[in-house]
Scaffold this active site. Sequence first.
Site, mmCIF file in Angstrom:
data_model
loop_
_atom_site.group_PDB
_atom_site.id
_atom_site.type_symbol
_atom_site.label_atom_id
_atom_site.label_comp_id
_atom_site.label_asym_id
_atom_site.label_seq_id
_atom_site.Cartn_x
_atom_site.Cartn_y
_atom_site.Cartn_z
ATOM 1 N N GLU A 157 -86.615 43.665 -5.684
ATOM 2 C CA GLU A 157 -86.587 44.963 -6.226
ATOM 3 C C GLU A 157 -88.807 45.662 -6.103
ATOM 4 O OE1 GLU A 157 -84.529 46.945 -3.862
ATOM 5 O OE2 GLU A 157 -83.532 44.813 -3.359
ATOM 6 N N SER A 190 -20.729 57.293 -22.709
ATOM 7 C CA SER A 190 -19.886 57.557 -23.640
ATOM 8 C C SER A 190 -21.070 56.781 -24.077
ATOM 9 C CB SER A 190 -18.790 55.769 -24.094
ATOM 10 O OG SER A 190 -17.545 56.430 -23.158
#
Length: 842
Positions: A120, A512
Amino acid sequence: MSRDDATYDDSDLVELTDIESAGKPRRKGFVRRFIAMVGVLVSLLFLGLVGAAAAVLWVFWTYGKGLPDYHQLATYEPPVATRIHASNGALLAEHATEKRVFVPVEAMPPQLVHAFLSAEDKAFYSHFGIDPRALLRAVVTNAMNYGTGRRPIGASTITQQVTKNFLLTNEVSIDRKIKEAILSLRMERAFSKDQILGLYLNEIYLGFGSYGVAAAALNYFDKALDQLTLDEMAYLAALPKAPANYHPIRRPENARARRNWVLAQMVENGFISEAEARRASAQPITVATQTGYDSTKAPFFAEEVRRDIVDKFGEDMLYTGGLSVRTTLDPALQQAARMALERGLEALDRRQGWRGPLASHDGTGDIDAILAGHEAGMLDRHFAAIVTEVTQDEAQIRLRNGRGRIPFNLAFWAYPPRREDGVRPQPLTDLRDALAVGDIVMVQPPDATPDLIRDGFEPLPDDWSLSQRPLVEGAIVALDPHTGRLLAMSGGYNYGDSEFNRAVQALRQPGSAFKPFVYLAALDQGYNPTTRILDAPLVVDQGQGKPKWKPANYTRRFYGPSIMRVGIEKSRNLMTARLAMNLGMEEIQDYARRFGLNDNLPPLLSMSLGAGETTLLRLTAAYGMLVNGGKEITPSLIDRVQDRSGRTIYRHDARDCSGCSAADGWSGQPIPVLDDTRQQLTEPTSAFQMVSMLEGVIKRGTGRRIDKLDLVVAGKTGTTNDNTNGWFIGFTPDLAVGVFVGYDTPRALGKRETGSTVAVPIFGDFIATASAGKPVIPFRRPGGVTIIPVHSETGERVLPDHEKAIFEVFKPGQRPGGTLIDVPGSSARTSDDDEIAIPGLF
């Protein structure tokens, strides 16, 4: 005539001084003209320089106004992914708008930095933000290539790219390039080169949803930066210009060529040798599947953590804040819970009958692709197969990775479901009645279907079990009863099919499983486990215009006076209703609210039998408060949250621990004692009595299916009307576990399917794995209780060696026996029958 003989007239002689005087005016004129020309050129040059300077100043003045403040980059914090970890550090999930892992440039491998500089901006460390040589080269090259159709080359430095990415837009214009240059010059004066490079390498988009080099290394190669090889570094450096053009799968040739170009640039710049470049160039570009999640599958848990983080810190912090979230999840328990729920739901579904194959293959198309399509939504160790041959006793199948067979012993369950009238067809005797050639079916390894291995059958290596995706759903949670830390959670069969979390989002009647809190309220009021309650018919007037409520036991039988322990062990509805009537519904509401079950329980007597809705997580936490001695706990999913800098910004354990830090280190100091800030919700002795009674459920009651595990376990089943929901909430001294099974649209689980048949096996499967290799310890007994041997059915005192003897828990002053508990106004009888009516109680 000789030269010597010649005579000259004086008039013909010219004096030397005359010649010199004649040449001087000509030389002076030339010098004057030269000086004048130089003066003009200097003046023009000066004016040009002044003009250029003025132009530059004008450009800076015109374009430099209103530019973004580049100083903000000094404190720039890029959006970073939030990572959610299990208690052992295993990665569970990541959340980000831009998947990025921030790494300082000084922590990056030098070769990686060299690769990006070569690709780059090789003059990055020598230019001042703009590279004039690269700019001139680009101008000349683009001029030479004008009209050829070639793509213009650029000359942007890394500094200019940072400027564009952070401060400007991607607009293609002269104006933007001028602003970019101005900002780049300013940035070079304000920041060091390493600061600028660090911003670039952590911000650049590199494809595959990766922002920054660290995220790209994970997404492409499943590696940390310091594990990358030279060829992998070069490939990452090849991507900034156009990641899509160098996609390693869709455009492998382009990708390899670009990577090799980067390697050549690194050689040219002296970063690597030609031999290193040749070796790296010869390597293929292989994309690796990310394995950073450590095989810990907890999608329901991770989603609840995500919701919790959003509630505490907001969505922006979750998706961009780079938080590190340490959760309470135990990966080993999570795996055990997920597998137990999966196996339990599949076993229940098989008991309901065979619904047929996934599809039928017509003989055309790519078989492997067809099978892969069917497997896409399946869980692990579930496979699609095509039936190639069927006989009475077995079916031959083809899978993607080979062939096998389905023996009758692993498919005997495959006969049709019950008809609407409840009658189920005759059991399967011929496999051809269930399968046909061309059928595409789901199969599993035999060890994944233990409910099918029976009667001494031993599967062969190529045997497979016939399977199907269950329609029934369920959930399982496991938590630490002393702290509330959620250790495992699975909110359904398959998160890919449904994200609805039945552990925390499904409000269902517990049946229950609610009863222990009715009995606990009685224990706090002085009742004891041998207090007798009448088990007889009961009719309750629910108010004007409402039908009478007539509870009944599951067996539809009446048992007369029975002790409280039997009432909870055998889950007697009539005893529980009578007890609730004596206590009053306000008391039941208070306990439901106190233990976090239901904040607004209606004052209806049916609520005492579990008709009020709650969630599995709430119910499991409430049971945890029984085993911990009655101390309040709040279920938690998160232990600690740290920000991107490692600073702790949330800690679930908020107790003061000022003595936990030793400035000079630890060298034998006493362990700090932390205050127990948990609120006491019930008497510790009452909680222990309730634990003992629930232990009896496992030994003699509805949970005795898991008594064979030889563990110290207690718990309670729950089944709602019409068998629509099945529950089991159980615990050991240090682990509370809840299981729920039911359809998303409530309907019967199946004939004779209850909590003890659908939920207890799942609990047993999980608790056996969770307890493996751990010492078996008894439930912790509080001080002040007395242990007396009594008859397990009558509650009368007996000798310890009596065949019906159990060791009962009594508070100080309590002894076996007591008065018979009936109901207020029990002498009132209806005029037309022998059932008890309680006016005004509803």
